[in-house]
Design an enzyme around this catalytic site. Structure first.
Site, short mmCIF file in Angstrom:
data_model
loop_
_atom_site.label_atom_id
_atom_site.label_comp_id
_atom_site.label_asym_id
_atom_site.label_seq_id
_atom_site.Cartn_x
_atom_site.Cartn_y
_atom_site.Cartn_z
N GLU A 32 35.59 59.96 50.64
CA GLU A 32 36.38 58.73 50.86
C GLU A 32 37.83 59.03 51.26
OE1 GLU A 32 33.98 55.54 48.04
OE2 GLU A 32 35.96 56.23 47.41
N TYR A 47 31.11 51.77 53.42
CA TYR A 47 30.20 51.34 52.35
C TYR A 47 28.74 51.66 52.66
CZ TYR A 47 33.73 48.85 49.57
OH TYR A 47 34.80 48.52 48.76
N HIS A 51 39.38 48.88 44.90
CA HIS A 51 38.29 49.87 44.99
C HIS A 51 38.76 51.17 44.38
CE1 HIS A 51 35.16 52.48 46.71
NE2 HIS A 51 36.14 53.33 46.94
N LYS A 80 42.20 45.55 48.12
CA LYS A 80 41.30 44.83 49.02
C LYS A 80 41.98 43.60 49.64
CE LYS A 80 37.03 46.38 46.74
NZ LYS A 80 35.73 45.94 46.14
N ASN A 121 37.19 41.44 44.33
CA ASN A 121 37.64 41.92 43.02
C ASN A 121 38.87 42.84 43.12
OD1 ASN A 121 36.39 44.10 44.18
ND2 ASN A 121 34.79 44.33 42.65
N1 UDP Z 1 29.78 43.90 45.22
C1 UDP Z 1 29.36 42.59 45.43
N2 UDP Z 1 28.29 42.13 44.69
C2 UDP Z 1 27.66 42.89 43.77
C3 UDP Z 1 28.09 44.20 43.56
C4 UDP Z 1 29.16 44.68 44.29
O1 UDP Z 1 29.91 41.88 46.26
O2 UDP Z 1 26.70 42.41 43.14
C5 UDP Z 1 30.93 44.41 46.00
C6 UDP Z 1 32.22 44.49 45.19
O3 UDP Z 1 33.32 44.19 46.06
C7 UDP Z 1 32.22 45.92 44.75
C8 UDP Z 1 31.64 46.63 45.98
O4 UDP Z 1 30.64 45.72 46.44
O5 UDP Z 1 33.50 46.36 44.40
C9 UDP Z 1 31.03 47.99 45.72
O6 UDP Z 1 30.06 47.85 44.70
P1 UDP Z 1 29.96 48.93 43.53
O7 UDP Z 1 28.68 48.68 42.80
O8 UDP Z 1 30.19 50.30 44.08
O9 UDP Z 1 31.16 48.50 42.54
P2 UDP Z 1 32.56 49.20 42.23
O10 UDP Z 1 32.35 50.70 42.27
O11 UDP Z 1 33.54 48.73 43.27
O12 UDP Z 1 32.93 48.71 40.86
MG MG Z 2 31.52 51.82 43.80
#
Ligand code: UDP
Ligand code: MG
Length: 139
Positions: A128, A51, A117, A11, A114
């Site tokens: 994807e 997304y 992805h 990212k 974070n």
């Molecule tokens: N995200 C965020 N706030 C939240 C949850 C998710 O900003 O409370 C962002 C974060 O960058 C995350 C992405 O949205 O990686 C996609 O969320 P997901 O729940 O799919 O998490 P992941 O699969 O990436 O762990």
């Molecule tokens: Mg996810």
């Protein structure tokens, strides 16, 4: 367990801090093979399309603005059980909750920025991967 492919993204927060090499090293050290890789910058609309599953979530606007704020590195990684293994290497979505030694714990800034992805299942990977890579790039 069959050989499978997952989409991984480094990212903007991680690319801008020069962490691409560290993250690729961790992925390869864990036994995953990079089968395609590119650096690009998403438009806001492209980030919103990628997304789209999260469009009703409160973090959607902030997430997609952030994901289009600078270059990313997108790649396809292959291994037995690649989807689960890459998510294990990434760690919990929130770096503060992620296990020691995971990418997000070591390199993530916060729950949004974070670092990485990863596809969350075979059906997700199947949509994807072609979002970023053509069949020609996936030999
Ligand atoms: N995200 C965020 N706030 C939240 C949850 C998710 O900003 O409370 C962002 C974060 O960058 C995350 C992405 O949205 O990686 C996609 O969320 P997901 O729940 O799919 O998490 P992941 O699969 O990436 O762990
Ligand atoms: Mg996810």
């Amino acid at each position: 367990m069959a050989v499978e492919r997952t989409l991984a993204i480094i990212k903007p927060d991680a690319v801008s801090r020069g962490l691409t090499g560290d993250i690729l090293r961790r992925l390869e050290a864990a036994g995953l093979t990079i089968v395609a890789l590119k650096r690009l910058r998403l438009t806001r609309e492209q980030a919103r399309a990628f997304y789209a599953v999260h469009r009703e979530r409160p973090f959607f606007d902030s997430l997609t603005d952030y994901m289009s704020s600078g270059p990313i590195v997108a790649l396809v990684a292959e291994a037995e059980d690649a989807i689960r293994r890459w998510r294990e290497l990434m760690g919990n979505t929130d770096p503060q909750e992620a296990a020691p030694g995971t990418i997000r714990r070591d390199l993530g800034l916060d729950k949004e920025k974070n670092a990485v992805h990863g596809s969350d299942g075979p059906e997700t990977a199947a949509t994807e991967i072609p979002f970023f890579f053509s069949a020609l790039e996936l030999n």
